[in-house]
Motif scaffolding. Sequence first.
Motif, short mmCIF file in Angstrom:
data_model
loop_
_atom_site.label_atom_id
_atom_site.label_comp_id
_atom_site.label_asym_id
_atom_site.label_seq_id
_atom_site.Cartn_x
_atom_site.Cartn_y
_atom_site.Cartn_z
N TYR A 20 0.88 -1.18 0.00
CA TYR A 20 0.00 0.00 0.00
C TYR A 20 0.91 1.22 0.00
CZ TYR A 20 -4.50 2.26 0.18
OH TYR A 20 -5.61 2.97 -0.17
N PRO A 21 1.30 1.69 -1.19
CA PRO A 21 2.31 2.75 -1.29
C PRO A 21 1.69 4.13 -1.15
CG PRO A 21 1.63 2.09 -3.47
CD PRO A 21 0.83 1.24 -2.50
N GLY A 22 2.55 5.13 -1.10
CA GLY A 22 2.08 6.49 -1.23
C GLY A 22 1.68 6.75 -2.67
N ASP A 58 11.15 1.11 12.73
CA ASP A 58 12.12 2.13 13.13
C ASP A 58 11.56 3.55 13.00
OD1 ASP A 58 14.10 0.34 13.82
OD2 ASP A 58 15.10 0.41 11.86
N ILE A 59 10.34 3.68 12.50
CA ILE A 59 9.75 5.00 12.31
C ILE A 59 9.29 5.56 13.66
CG2 ILE A 59 7.89 6.32 11.23
CD1 ILE A 59 7.88 4.22 8.99
N GLN A 60 9.71 6.77 13.97
CA GLN A 60 9.28 7.43 15.19
C GLN A 60 7.95 8.15 14.92
OE1 GLN A 60 10.50 7.65 18.53
NE2 GLN A 60 8.43 8.54 18.67
N PRO A 61 6.85 7.67 15.51
CA PRO A 61 5.56 8.33 15.25
C PRO A 61 5.48 9.69 15.93
CG PRO A 61 5.29 6.60 16.88
CD PRO A 61 6.70 6.50 16.38
N SER A 62 4.78 10.61 15.29
CA SER A 62 4.60 11.95 15.85
C SER A 62 3.14 12.22 16.20
CB SER A 62 5.10 13.01 14.86
OG SER A 62 4.43 12.89 13.62
N SER A 63 2.24 11.32 15.80
CA SER A 63 0.83 11.49 16.13
C SER A 63 0.16 10.13 16.21
CB SER A 63 0.13 12.36 15.09
OG SER A 63 0.11 11.72 13.83
N LEU A 64 -0.97 10.07 16.91
CA LEU A 64 -1.67 8.80 17.12
C LEU A 64 -2.11 8.16 15.82
CD1 LEU A 64 -4.13 9.22 20.16
CD2 LEU A 64 -2.25 7.59 19.93
N HIS A 65 -2.55 8.97 14.87
CA HIS A 65 -3.15 8.44 13.66
C HIS A 65 -2.26 8.63 12.43
CE1 HIS A 65 -6.86 7.63 15.82
NE2 HIS A 65 -6.75 8.82 16.36
N GLN A 66 -0.96 8.63 12.66
CA GLN A 66 0.00 8.81 11.58
C GLN A 66 -0.11 7.68 10.55
OE1 GLN A 66 3.92 9.83 12.97
NE2 GLN A 66 4.94 8.96 11.20
N ARG A 67 0.03 8.05 9.30
CA ARG A 67 0.01 7.08 8.21
C ARG A 67 1.42 6.86 7.65
NH1 ARG A 67 -5.64 7.20 5.96
NH2 ARG A 67 -6.75 8.88 7.05
N ALA A 68 1.60 5.74 6.98
CA ALA A 68 2.89 5.46 6.34
C ALA A 68 2.67 4.45 5.22
CB ALA A 68 3.89 4.90 7.35
N PRO A 69 3.43 4.57 4.12
CA PRO A 69 3.37 3.53 3.09
C PRO A 69 3.78 2.18 3.69
CG PRO A 69 4.54 5.47 2.30
CD PRO A 69 4.38 5.64 3.78
N LEU A 70 3.31 1.10 3.09
CA LEU A 70 3.63 -0.22 3.64
C LEU A 70 3.94 -1.22 2.52
CD1 LEU A 70 3.82 -2.11 6.12
CD2 LEU A 70 1.38 -2.64 5.76
N PHE A 71 5.11 -1.87 2.66
CA PHE A 71 5.53 -2.97 1.80
C PHE A 71 5.87 -4.11 2.76
CE2 PHE A 71 6.44 1.03 -0.17
CZ PHE A 71 6.16 0.88 -1.52
N ILE A 72 5.07 -5.16 2.78
CA ILE A 72 5.22 -6.16 3.82
C ILE A 72 5.01 -7.56 3.27
CG2 ILE A 72 2.77 -5.98 4.50
CD1 ILE A 72 3.70 -6.36 7.43
N GLY A 73 5.85 -8.49 3.73
CA GLY A 73 5.68 -9.87 3.29
C GLY A 73 7.00 -10.61 3.21
N SER A 74 7.14 -11.43 2.18
CA SER A 74 8.34 -12.24 2.00
C SER A 74 9.58 -11.35 1.87
CB SER A 74 8.20 -13.12 0.76
OG SER A 74 7.17 -14.06 0.93
N LYS A 75 10.64 -11.73 2.54
CA LYS A 75 11.84 -10.90 2.68
C LYS A 75 12.42 -10.49 1.33
CE LYS A 75 16.45 -11.11 4.86
NZ LYS A 75 17.30 -11.23 3.65
N ASN A 76 12.63 -11.43 0.44
CA ASN A 76 13.28 -11.12 -0.84
C ASN A 76 12.42 -10.21 -1.71
OD1 ASN A 76 15.47 -12.66 -0.07
ND2 ASN A 76 14.81 -14.48 -1.19
#
Length: 333
Positions: free
Chosen positions: A261-263, A301-319
Amino acid sequence: MSVSLSRYLVEQQRAKGNIPPELRLLLEVVARACKSISHSVNKGALGEVLGSAGSENVQGEIQKKLDIIANEVLIEANEWGGHLAAMASEEMDGIYMVPNRYPQGEYLLLFDPLDGSSNIDVNVSIGTIFSVFRRKSSVGDLANVNDFLQKGSEQVAAGYVIYGSSTMLVYTTGHGVNGFTLEPSIGEFCLSHENMRIPEDGTIYSINEGNLLSCSPGVQAYIQWCKETDKATQRPYSARYIGSLVADFHRNLIKGGIYIYPGTVKNQDGKLRLQYESNPLAFIVEQAGGKASDGVRRIMDIQPSSLHQRAPLFIGSKNMVELVERLIAEENA
């Protein structure tokens, strides 16, 4: 006979010291609450729980009736046990303090009470995602928002429950990942998937391709790579996108794959909430041998600055995640 979740947690506490007693009790309470949510989900239209509630959450998203029900169930189940100082939910603007009439504990509970709620009315798998931190402020003092603004690497537990053809709970406390399936005849979560591991490579990619042209060139290049024919890497890969994060993640955890789920041009930080969705699933996938990134850095490792902060996500198999990161790095070079 299958081992129940309660027995398994007790054994982890007694024999291995992998879980403190208060955290064990907290996880049992969350599991009981999710049984209740599962019951409401399974009633469907017969329980008059489908449809819009006619309100919006803090993100401006239309709330479903089950969103509100699940949120209330989790709060009511957890507020009185003495394990928590406060809670935070994707459905609430601010934090929920444990009422003064109840004892306070050292833990904080964050949750997305019903992930994938847009699929509720069409009987597609949905889920609950939760995360546990230790509070930073002293027990006895009032918890505050800053207690919740911790990196995902400081989580002490995380998990999700998927309400699908069966109801299944998957959790980690930093000592591997284990899955428990709800046995309806006895009303217990029983161990069904011990020491879950995600394959390092997979043949499934999960993304809403309707937004692809508004994604970065690196993301577009990766999806194009997934579609190319190459026998050595078993390409082209299969596109599988349910639209419920928990369901897509759960399938990829078992079979191998990547969820993206990218930006986009419109939403540069994507749509997913760091604290309620990305961090807990990142903790789980790393414990299972996978990887979670925002495309550039480790999610936890992302330091959140707000409760409802959003971020892109790439998640799953390592390679698979590492290849996306390389393509994005080449784009930015």
